[in-house]
Structures are given as structure tokens and as C-alpha cells.
Design an enzyme around this catalytic site. Structure first.
Site, PDB file in Angstrom:
ATOM      1  CG  LEU A  15      -1.995  -1.169   1.143  1.00 35.81           C
ATOM      2  CD1 LEU A  15      -2.778  -1.252   2.445  1.00 35.81           C
ATOM      3  CD2 LEU A  15      -2.948  -1.018  -0.047  1.00 35.81           C
ATOM      4  CB  SER A 135       1.631   3.246 -17.783  1.00 35.58           C
ATOM      5  OG  SER A 135       2.143   4.546 -18.043  1.00 35.58           O
ATOM      6  CE  LYS A 189       4.410   1.028 -16.729  1.00 33.80           C
ATOM      7  NZ  LYS A 189       5.611   1.614 -16.184  1.00 33.80           N
ATOM      8  CG  HIS A 192       4.641   2.668 -21.661  1.00 35.46           C
ATOM      9  ND1 HIS A 192       5.165   3.313 -20.557  1.00 35.46           N
ATOM     10  CD2 HIS A 192       3.464   3.286 -21.924  1.00 35.46           C
ATOM     11  CE1 HIS A 192       4.342   4.281 -20.184  1.00 35.46           C
ATOM     12  NE2 HIS A 192       3.306   4.277 -21.004  1.00 35.46           N
ATOM     13  CG  ASN A 193       8.372   2.618 -18.230  1.00 31.96           C
ATOM     14  OD1 ASN A 193       7.186   2.628 -18.562  1.00 31.96           O
ATOM     15  ND2 ASN A 193       8.734   2.479 -16.974  1.00 31.96           N
ATOM     16  CD  GLU A 196       7.423   7.460 -18.927  1.00 32.51           C
ATOM     17  OE1 GLU A 196       8.059   7.720 -17.895  1.00 32.51           O
ATOM     18  OE2 GLU A 196       6.494   6.631 -18.958  1.00 32.51           O
ATOM     19  NE  ARG A 294      15.638  10.000 -18.430  1.00 26.07           N
ATOM     20  CZ  ARG A 294      14.474   9.653 -17.879  1.00 26.07           C
ATOM     21  NH1 ARG A 294      14.450   8.911 -16.790  1.00 26.07           N
ATOM     22  NH2 ARG A 294      13.334  10.041 -18.410  1.00 26.07           N
TER      23      ARG A 294
END
Length: 495
Positions: A15, A135, A189, A192-193, A196, A294
Site C-alpha cells: 500500500l 502506467s 511496459k 513503453h517506458n 517515454e 540522463r
């Protein structure tokens, strides 16, 4: 709500921010959900939020056993904990209380091979497994993410109705689909990143050129990005970029964006994407350039030192002199076109990487459907994903987005502007590695003949690697040194 009157439809363990928001999203859609976390205060916090946000059917549990037994069979348990060994520990704690036919769904950014290993491990206990990319950040998790589940199709069928309600909704359906077998959901995923990373780098380069060559203020930049967001570039990242330029610094004068340290963080999915591209021999230069940037951004002190040393060595800034004669309106329009064309190349690279992996693993990925589920909820959501979807519907075996007739026409229309921007940036000494990488990719891919013939000749000369010919079949090897000496001798005799 404390005690659950009946069994919950689904469970969620872990959580932190994403877990809490996803659990509340499920509850809000009317599906009773049990939640569990090792730190009990997180359980209390989530239960309190469920009360505050509309008496939602969410029930807190404090032991793995109590948590698992509160869920209706066949049980579906989502885990949202940090990738790696915490996932294995959570699976171990929960699976002790689970029964054959129950399912575990890992919603973290996990390395796809870990998911494939876990599919095998839990199947020994008769459990099903899904690795599901999620995402959209915390807002997406709460209000509708893009979901990329891969693994057991039965496990997907068990919760398909929940996922379709919880996912972002776009005009052609919910942003979720069964991706494929094994670790395909995690792999999709990851790519996808990677896309991104490319997107964010390209936008930052557009900003750099407009600010330093165009001399645009943050107010002007906010307006330009807002205007771009009403056209072909309409997307989540363009929209939030416009918002960023408007925010004033509440700790001092001016705008907040100008006070932020120029060092980019990363979690690793971009690096994995580039590594996979290399493993599969797929060119992904735009994504690789964004990763390199980066890394370089992290060398803040070294860069400051280099600026000093090179200035002392006589390096002059060209930006000022170039900016004087600039036609701002034209520059803004050129940058818009360069950004769009560069983005097409970045998405093309991502899709080609997915295709190569799909072939290798037999996943049978549906690229049009992937573009569709990225249209809402996720970070790279953009209007032009609908066009990508249509390109793959026209031709499911499309070799590259660059050769889809519609995209090809757009690249051709924009290439003059694209070259002007890259040329201007190079003259001004402003690095645009993403735009340059996209343009080089385009220029290499569209040429029927490359200078690779010379590289093959060199390889054959020093390593006898052989070469093929354009005019006859077979492999050939030449004694280049001897032939060259013979030719030299011949030239000498003629003289």
C-alpha cells in the site's frame, strides 16, 4: 470499513502510493477489495481514505492468512511492492495460504524474466500468475491507468471485468488488453517506458532550442506548448510541460523550472530497453540517446568544470550571435515539426523492438492494440497513438512506422524543418542528441545503399570475415594487401 460482511472480489497487497490509489480505484468501481501491507499503519491509512472518499467497499487486513482468506475463490491477489526480492518475499508469504486455481498479479515494473521464473515457480503449487504493467503514475492508478497484463490467460479472464472498469476509458474501449504469454506484459511496459524516455528527451531539446536560440520566456513557452497541445502533438507530456512553465517559485523570485537542478534520475527501465535492443540487434538510437543524456546530466560538477576549461581554451558561445537574426515565428513552427518527426522515429524504434521480441518468444503481440491501450491513462498517451493503431490495422506486418504511407508523407513534409532545427542547434552549440539520433535513423533507414560496403571490406581485410557481392551470389574473400600491392606496382610501371 473494518470487518468485511462477505468475501472480497479481489485483494491487493502493498500500500505505497500506487497500491493505495489502485485499491481505491477498484473499490470506487463497486468491487469489494481486501488490502494488506506489512506496515500496519499503511492499512489504517488506506481504510481511512476509503471512508473519506465515499464509504468505499475496502477492507483492511493485518496478516497474510486473514487477508488471503477474506477473498472469494478463485482468488486474485494484486501485489504492488518494489521489484526484485520484495516480490519473491511477498509471494512466499501469501502463497502459503492460497489454493490451486488462485492467481497472483504483480503490478510492479519487473524485469520480464523474473516474471517468467515466477510463473514456473507458482505453477508448482497450482497457482496462476500475471505480470501486469501499470502506467499513469499515482493519478492514473486512482482514476484510470493503462494496464498491460501478460501471463496466464485464465488469470486474466478471472478479473477481466474488474480491469476493464478500473482502466482508463477512451472512445474505442478501456485501456487494457490481454498482452500475451509469459513476461510479455512486463516487456511491453518496459518498452513503453523506453519510448517515454525518448519523448521526454525530445521535448527537453525543443525547450532548449526555443529558450536559447529563440530567446523565449517561460510565459511564451507555456503558451506555445498549450497551443501545440491543441494540434498534432496533443499529449499528456506536452500538456504537463505547458503547466510546468507557468509555475512561479514560492521560495524566491522567478519561475520554479529555472531553479531545478539539471540532473535526471531514473529507475532502470530505459536502460533495460536499450540493453534489449542491443541483444535483439534492433536500432533504437533515440531511446539510447535519451539514456546517454540522463547519464551525462548526472555529471553536473564535471560539466561545470568542462564549461570553464573550454572557455579558457577559447571556446565562444555561438548562441547569442545566432539568436539576433532569428525569425521567432518560423523557429517555433520548425521546432514543432522537428519534434513531431523525431517522435515518429522514437515510437517506430519501440514498436520494432516489441516486434523482434514477439517473434523471438512467440508472443504474437498485437501492435495496433498496444497503441490503442496507450491512448489513455499512461504517460505516453497522445493523439497520434490513434494514427499508429490505424497504421497497424492497415498493415499488421508493417516493417516500420516510417514506411506507413501516412507517416511517410508526414516525415517528408517535415524533413526540411527538422533539418533546419538540427542544423541551427549544431551551429549554436546546443546538443539535440534525440533529434539528431531520430534524423540519422530516418536518413539511414531510407537510403537504398549505405557505406557498409567499406566496413565489410575492412572486416574482410583484417579478419577474413568474407563479404557478399551485389552482382553474384556466394561469399567472397580477397587478399586485399596483395591485390593493393599489385595495383600499386601496376601504377608504378605505368609511371
Amino acid at each position: 470499513m473494518e470487518a468485511s460482511p462477505a468475501l472480497s472480489r479481489i485483494g491487493l497487497a502493498g500500500l505505497a502510493v500506487m497500491g493505495q490509489n489502485l485499491a481505491l480505484n477498484v473499490a470506487e468501481k463497486g468491487f469489494p477489495i481486501s488490502v494488506y501491507n506489512r506496515t500496519t499503519s499503511k492499512v489504517d491509512e488506506t481504510v481511512q481514505r476509503a471512508q473519506d472518499e465515499g464509504q468505499l467497499p475496502l477492507f483492511g487486513h493485518y496478516t497474510p492468512r486473514e487477508f488471503v482468506l477474506s477473498i472469494k475463490r478463485p482468488r486474485s491477489v494484486v501485489i504492488l511492492v518494489k521489484a526484485g526480492s520484495p516480490v519473491d518475499q511477498t509471494i512466499a508469504a501469501l502463497s502459503d495460504h492460497m489454493e490451486p486455481g488462485d492467481c497472483i498479479i504483480d503490478g510492479g515494473n519487473e524485469w520480464y524474466e523474473n516474471t517468467e521464473r515466477r510463473i514456473q515457480e507458482v505453477s508448482n503449487k497450482g497457482l496462476l500468475y500475471l505480470g501486469m504493467g501499470v502506467s499513469g503514475g499515482e493519478e492514473g492508478a486512482r482514476n484510470g491507468p493503462s494496464l498491460m497484463p501478460g501471463g496466464s490467460h485464465q488469470a486474466y479472464s478471472n478479473i477481466q471485468d474488474i480491469l476493464e472498469k478500473v482502466a482508463a476509458q477512451v472512445e474505442d474501449g478501456p485501456c487494457v488488453t490481454y498482452i500475451g504469454e509469459g513476461g510479455s506484459g512486463n516487456f511491453v511496459k518496459m518498452v513503453h517506458n523506453g519510448i517515454e524516455y525518448g519523448d521526454m528527451q525530445l521535448i527537453s531539446e525543443a525547450y532548449d532550442v526555443l529558450k536559447h536560440v529563440g530567446g523565449l520566456s517561460n510565459d511564451e513557452l507555456a503558451e506555445i506548448f498549450a497551443e501545440w497541445n491543441r494540434g498534432e502533438l496533443e499529449s499528456f507530456l506536452i500538456e504537463i510541460t505547458s503547466d510546468i512553465f507557468r509555475v512561479k517559485d514560492d521560495l524566491g523570485d522567478g519561475f520554479l523550472v529555472d531553479k531545478i537542478l539539471d540532473k535526471t534520475g531514473m529507475k532502470g527501465t530505459g536502460k533495460w530497453t536499450v540493453q534489449q535492443a542491443a541483444e535483439l540487434s534492433v536500432a533504437a538510437p533515440t531511446i539510447a540517446a535519451s539514456l546517454d543524456c540522463r547519464y551525462l546530466s548526472g555529471l553536473k560538477e564535471e560539466r561545470e568544470n568542462a564549461a570553464e576549461v573550454l572557455k579558457e581554451a577559447g571556446l565562444k558561445e555561438e548562441v547569442g550571435s545566432l539568436a539576433k537574426g532569428i525569425d521567432k515565428k518560423r523557429l517555433i513552427d520548425d521546432v514543432r515539426q522537428a519534434l513531431y518527426a523525431s517522435k515518429i522515429c522514437s515510437y517506430a524504434q519501440g514498436m520494432n523492438l516489441l516486434r523482434a521480441k514477439s517473434v523471438e518468444k512467440g508472443w504474437n503481440l498485437n501492435f495496433g492494440e498496444l497503441a490503442r491501450i496507450w491512448k489513455g491513462g499512461c504517460i505516453i498517451r497522445a493523439v497520434f497513438l490513434d494514427r499508429i493503431k490505424k497504421a497497424y490495422q492497415r498493415n499488421p506486418n508493417l516493417a516500420s512506422l516510417v514506411v506507413d504511407p501516412e507517416f511517410a508523407r508526414e516525415m517528408v513534409q517535415r524533413q526540411a524543418a527538422w533539418r533546419r532545427v538540427v542544423g541551427l542547434a549544431i551551429s549554436a552549440g546546443i546538443s539535440t542528441p534525440g533529434m539528431c539520433a531520430s534524423l540519422a535513423y530516418f536518413d539511414t533507414y531510407r537510403r537504398a545503399r549505405l557505406p557498409a560496403n567499406l566496413v565489410q571490406a575492412q572486416r574482410d581485410l583484417f579478419g577474413a570475415h568474407t563479404y557478399e557481392r551485389i552482382d553474384r551470389p556466394g561469399s567472397f574473400h580477397t587478399e586485399w594487401k596483395k591485390s593493393a600491392q599489385k595495383s600499386n606496382a601496376g601504377v608504378g610501371a605505368l609511371n
